[in-house]
Design an enzyme around this catalytic site. Structure first.
Site, short mmCIF file in Angstrom:
data_model
loop_
_atom_site.label_atom_id
_atom_site.label_comp_id
_atom_site.label_asym_id
_atom_site.label_seq_id
_atom_site.Cartn_x
_atom_site.Cartn_y
_atom_site.Cartn_z
N LYS A 50 1.76 5.24 -11.02
CA LYS A 50 0.98 4.08 -10.61
C LYS A 50 0.67 3.17 -11.80
O LYS A 50 0.58 1.94 -11.64
CB LYS A 50 -0.30 4.52 -9.92
N LEU A 77 0.81 -1.22 0.00
CA LEU A 77 0.00 0.00 0.00
C LEU A 77 0.84 1.27 0.00
O LEU A 77 0.31 2.35 -0.24
CB LEU A 77 -0.91 0.03 1.24
N TYR A 133 1.54 11.28 -10.68
CA TYR A 133 1.06 10.21 -9.80
C TYR A 133 0.38 9.11 -10.61
O TYR A 133 0.69 7.93 -10.46
CB TYR A 133 0.10 10.78 -8.76
#
Length: 322
Positions: free
Chosen positions: A154, A77, A150
Site C-alpha cells: 500500500k 478501494l 500489505y
C-alpha cells in the site's frame, strides 16, 4: 449527473459508498471480482436505474479501460483485505494491491479522470508517535514476515499515485483508512468487531488475541464514506494524503467487554496467544490512533458516531441476519 466508478464496490466499504453516492444523485458503476466482496452487499442496489456492476478483476485492462472512459471520478478501494488473508496469501496481496493500482492509474491518466486512492493506517507500521499524522515516518518490520507485505504494497500504491500526480499532473487524492466498522462487515478475514459480535450473540467464547491491551480506534463506515466523498469534491485535496478514522481509542479487551455487555451476552472472554491465532513470530501494533486534523481543516470532516452506537448497529445487523 456525475458518474462514479468504485473498484471493490461489492465490499463492505464500497457497498456503503455506493449507497451514499446514489443518494447524492450519482450514477454508480462498481467493479469487483468477489474474492472478498459479496454480491449480497449490493443486491439491494442491483435494480436501481443509476447503479451498474461488472464482476471482474481490476487487472483486466480491457474492462477497466471502458469503465474509466465512461466515469467522471474513480474511487479505488479494491485491495487484499484482512490480516488473516494477508498472512495466508502474500503473493495475491502484493500482486492485487500493486498491479491493480497500476492498472487504475494508467487508465485514469489515459482519460484524465480524478482518482481517489484508498490506503491504510498499516503504512505507519510500528510507529511510536501518536496520534499518527500524514507526514510521520513509517517503521515496518522485516521482509521475512509476510505481515508487512500489505503495508509495503500500500505504501508503493501511495508512491505510485503521487508520482502520477507529480509527473503527469493526474488529479489524485489518497486517503488512509483506519479501522472502519459497521453493518455488512464480515469477520472471516480477521476483522475483530464482527467476530466479537457473532461470538457474543452465540454465547461462544469471545477470543481476544495477545494480552488485549493493544488499542485501536474504530470509525463508523457512514462517517468514513462521508469523509471520502467530501475529499472527492475538494480541489485542495488533490496531490495530498489524508487520514480518515475515529479518534475514540479503546483496548481490544475493553472492546470485547463492551460488545458482550451491549449484546446482553453470557459469553466468556478467552485470551488467545498470537502464535495460536496466526503464526509464530506474528507482530502486531500496540496502538493505532489517527490525527484527523488535516481533513478537518480542509473539508470540515470529523468522526461523529460514538463507538457504542456502532456496536449497536452491528449487533442489530447480525440479529436481523440470524
Amino acid at each position: 449527473m456525475p458518474h462514479a466508478l468504485i473498484t471493490g464496490g461489492a465490499g463492505f466499504i464500497g457497498s456503503h459508498l455506493s449507497e451514499y453516492l446514489l443518494k447524492q444523485g450519482y450514477t454508480v458503476t462498481i467493479i469487483d471480482d468477489l474474492s472478498t466482496g459479496r454480491f449480497e452487499n449490493i443486491a439491494h442496489l442491483a435494480q436501481h436505474p443509476s447503479f451498474h456492476y461488472a464482476i471482474e478483476d481490476i487487472r483486466n485492462i480491457h474492462v477497466v479501460d471502458r469503465l474509466v472512459s465512461e466515469c467522471d471520478v474513480i474511487f479505488h478501494l479494491a485491495a487484499a483485505v484482512g490480516v488473516k488473508k494477508i498472512i495466508e496469501e502474500p503473493i495475491n496481496t502484493i500482486e492485487v494491491n500493486i498491479g491493480g493500482t497500476e492498472t487504475m492509474l494508467r487508465a485514469a491518466r489515459r482519460y484524465r479522470k480524478r482518482i481517489m486512492v484508498a490506503s491504510t493506517s498499516e503504512v505507519y507500521g510500528k510507529g511510536v508517535k501518536f496520534p499518527f499524522e500524514e507526514d510521520d515516518d513509517s517503521l515496518l518490520g522485516p521482509t521475512t514476515k509476510s505481515r508487512w507485505s500489505y503495508a509495503t504494497s500500500k505504501a508503493i500504491d501511495e508512491f505510485l499515485s503521487l508520482a502520477y500526480h507529480q509527473e503527469v499532473d493526474l488529479p489524485v487524492v489518497i486517503f488512509r483508512l483506519f479501522n472502519t466498522v459497521g453493518p455488512r462487515q464480515q469477520g472471516q478475514y480477521g476483522m475483530v468487531l464482527p467476530r466479537f459480535v457473532r461470538w457474543a450473540l452465540a454465547n461462544e467464547p469471545i477470543q481476544v488475541y495477545g494480552d488485549g491491551q493493544q488499542s485501536r480506534c474504530f470509525g463508523n463506515v457512514t462517517d468514513v464514506v462521508d469523509g471520502i466523498y467530501r475529499l472527492s469534491l475538494s480541489e485542495g485535496a488533490i496531490g495530498q494524503v489524508f487520514n480518515i478514522g475515529s479518534n475514540e481509542e479503546v483496548t481490544i479487551l475493553e472492546l470485547a467487554e463492551r460488545v458482550r455487555d451491549r449484546a446482553n451476552s453470557q459469553a466468556e472472554i478467552k485470551m488467545v496467544p498470537y502464535e495460536e491465532a496466526y503464526a509464530p513470530g506474528f507482530e502486531d501494533f500496540r496502538r493505532r490512533v489517527p490525527s484527523v486534523e488535516k481533513i478537518g481543516r480542509l473539508v470540515g470532516w470529523e468522526p461523529m458516531t460514538p463507538l457504542d452506537d456502532t456496536i449497536d448497529q452491528i449487533i442489530a445487523y447480525y440479529r436481523e441476519k440470524s
